[in-house]
Design an enzyme around this catalytic site. Structure first.
Site, short mmCIF file in Angstrom:
data_model
loop_
_atom_site.label_atom_id
_atom_site.label_comp_id
_atom_site.label_asym_id
_atom_site.label_seq_id
_atom_site.Cartn_x
_atom_site.Cartn_y
_atom_site.Cartn_z
N CYS A 382 0.31 -1.25 -0.24
CA CYS A 382 -0.18 0.27 0.16
C CYS A 382 0.99 1.22 -0.15
CB CYS A 382 -0.66 0.20 1.01
SG CYS A 382 -3.32 1.17 0.40
N HIS A 508 -3.66 -4.86 0.26
CA HIS A 508 -3.19 -5.91 1.74
C HIS A 508 -2.99 -7.18 1.86
CE1 HIS A 508 -2.45 -1.80 4.17
NE2 HIS A 508 -3.88 -1.38 2.78
N GLU A 510 -1.77 -9.59 3.25
CA GLU A 510 -2.04 -9.92 4.40
C GLU A 510 -2.92 -9.71 5.59
OE1 GLU A 510 -1.23 -6.73 3.92
OE2 GLU A 510 -1.60 -4.72 4.76
N1 GLN Z 1 -1.84 6.77 2.55
C1 GLN Z 1 -1.91 5.51 1.34
C2 GLN Z 1 -3.57 5.70 1.09
O1 GLN Z 1 -4.21 5.93 1.49
C3 GLN Z 1 -1.99 4.48 2.05
C4 GLN Z 1 -2.27 3.41 2.21
C5 GLN Z 1 -2.48 2.77 3.11
O2 GLN Z 1 -1.20 2.29 2.95
N2 GLN Z 1 -3.34 1.72 3.68
O3 GLN Z 1 -3.80 5.92 -0.40
#
Ligand code: GLN
Length: 538
Positions: A382, A508, A510
């Site tokens: 992310c 994600h 995970e």
């Molecule tokens: N802050 C980033 C976004 O909103 C990444 C979010 C995250 O790592 N969950 O895109």
């Protein structure tokens, strides 16, 4: 309707109710029953999405895009099932529903009160999953500790259900602590007696006591607890500290927690527990053949729970690769051009964690550069992927001011941009791009080799995305988008084919890793790190 098991906690918080609930569920599942777990949290946030990870640990996201308590992650990892929006309810959610009904005039002039209106709504939500015909048993974990003002309506709802439903359909398990006083060389049962007394004052009588302890309880103590807490001796279950949470189902099996549960619930049809896969996993976990070291770069590293699912994914992936994964937390704020080599020395792989906001960003970018230039296996999740994109833009494409608009709203080169649909959103709670979306994978790419397929689905939680206006430039210079959303073209995976292992994902992975089905990206990242480690030691 499914049978209901309630799990409450007493004496102190952090006793591991979630793990006990998940372990019992695992045993019942291993005996062929269909089980799910839900969590009721006493705080007033409508969901934990707006909570700081420092306070509450990671926010777990379900397939259907609910932002939930991290215990749901344990439920999924233990049971290898998906939970949903229905599996996590907070006081805030209950009140919101009741107040909306009141505004709609549903209460016909009545005074709306905690009892019966709030408790009725709690009971309705407690029984909801059990009415879907999908489960034999629903376990409800009640957050907080008995005696908290906030938990009272939940305990009252349990009392009413214990009274309303047939005896064989409800079971209450109370988790307590039996402290060991070193000076007196004695285990102390008094706090447990008080905790059970407090529950009794609220009208709830526990059927089973699960006692967390550092020392073996022995029959004398068990009998004493049973006598003073008014349960049968076989209903006093010892929960000794375990070396890993994944051992707890086997400890509970030994203590016959499942047997007494089945007996109390009057369930007669069940099989011998099949835990073969679980035991194989545990064996590999406990007797690794080698050790590798992964650097986890984030800004919440002081708190283990902030990256719970990532750490658990490493455990799953390590076991499959038969290596112990030592995770070194590296605070991104301490990385700069002078310290980076020193800070990342001895690592076999680098993971740049998800996150929000400006803090520690420069350190993350410098760490990515180090991994890219030194052939160190790199995995970005992310925000970690977004950092890899910014790093590549600045240092390979020579776009010096390349940035994410999250950190610099006025950058002239927004390689990471806010998603179009996010631009009109003003409310914070539950408004990110959440939950599972499909991703199409480029044939022949690293991602393709990792997943062994060209269509996957993974879970998300973000507002920003790769800016496709720069894609041609990136691909020409050697960083390719190997996974995209088939409908919108949103970039889900970026990788560098010339690097031994360099991959960043917008989603994600995970969140979908379980004991029985470890996340492929973690499995391959650990395999790459193992290879790197072997080549280093040669
Ligand atoms: N802050 C980033 C976004 O909103 C990444 C979010 C995250 O790592 N969950 O895109």
């Amino acid at each position: 309707m499914a049978k209901q098991i309630f799990v409450t906690g007493g004496v102190t918080s952090s006793l591991g109710k979630g793990i006990i609930a998940a372990s019992l569920a695992k045993l019942l599942q291993a005996r062929g029953l269909k089980v799910t777990i839900q969590k009721f949290d006493p705080y007033i946030n409508v969901d934990p999405g707006t909570l700081n990870p420092y306070e509450h640990g990671e926010c777990f996201v379900t397939e259907d895009g609910a932002e939930t308590d991290l215990d749901l992650g344990h439920y999924e990892r233990f049971l290898n099932i998906h939970t949903s929006q229905l599996n996590n309810v907070t006081t805030g959610r209950i009140y919101q529903t009741v107040i909306n009904k009141e505004r709609a005039g549903d209460f016909l002039g009545k005074t709306v009160q905690v009892v019966p209106h709030i408790t009725d709504e709690i009971k309705h939500r407690m029984l909801l999953l059990g009415k879907t015909n999908q489960f034999d048993i629903v376990i409800t974990e009640i957050g907080g500790t008995v005696g908290d003002i906030e938990s009272l309506p939940f305990i009252e709802a349990v009392r009413q259900l214990q009274w309303e439903l047939p005896d064989e359909d409800v079971l209450v398990i109370h988790l307590t602590l039996i402290p060991y006083l070193k000076a007196a060389k004695e285990l102390k049962t008094k706090p447990t007696q008080h905790s059970v007394k407090m529950m009794s004052e609220n009208g709830v009588h526990p059927d089973i006591l699960v006692c967390r302890t550092e020392e073996v309880l022995g029959n004398d103590i068990k009998n004493k607890i049973a006598l003073f807490c008014n349960v049968k001796p076989e209903a006093v279950i010892e929960a000794l500290d375990a070396s890993t949470i994944y051992e707890v189902p086997l400890l509970m099996l030994r203590e016959k927690l499942d047997v007494i549960t089945l007996k109390k619930l009057g369930i007669k049809e069940y099989a011998e527990p099949n835990l073969d896969n679980w035991k194989i996993f545990l064996d590999k976990l406990k007797y690794p053949k080698a050790k590798i070291t992964i650097g986890l770069i984030g800004k919440y590293i002081e708190l283990q729970d902030a990256y719970k699912s990532i750490l658990e994914s490493f455990i799953h992936a390590g076991a499959i690769n038969e290596v112990k994964v030592q995770v070194i937390d590296i605070h991104s704020e301490f990385i700069n051009e002078q310290t980076v080599a020193e800070k990342l020395k001895g690592l076999d792989g680098l993971l740049v964690a998800p996150g929000f906001g400006n803090r520690g960003i420069d350190g993350k970018i410098i760490a990515v550069q180090y991994a890219r230039e030194n052939n160190l296996p790199f995995f970005g999740i992310c925000l970690g992927m977004q950092m890899a994109v910014i790093e590549f833009a600045r240092n390979v494409l020579h776009i010096a001011d390349a940035h994410s608009v999250e950190m610099n709203a006025n950058t002239t080169n927004p390689v990471i941009n806010m998603m179009e649909e996010q631009k009109k959103i003003k409310l914070m709670g539950g408004t990110m791009r959440l939950g599972s979306y499909p991703c199409e994978i480029e044939e022949g790419s690293l991602a393709n080799r990792i997943y062994g397929t060209t269509l996957i689905s993974e879970r998300h939680r973000h507002r920003y995305e790769f800016n496709n206006a720069y894609l041609v430039q990136f691909e020409n210079a050697g960083m390719i988008a190997s996974g995209t959303n088939p409908e919108t073209g949103l970039v889900e995976i970026m990788e560098i084919p010339d690097h031994p292992f360099f991959i960043g994902v917008q989603y994600h992975p995970e969140l979908k890793s379980t004991v029985e089905s470890p996340a492929p990206l973690f499995v391959h990242f650990i395999a790459a790190a193992k290879k790197y480690n072997e080549s280093r030691s040669k």
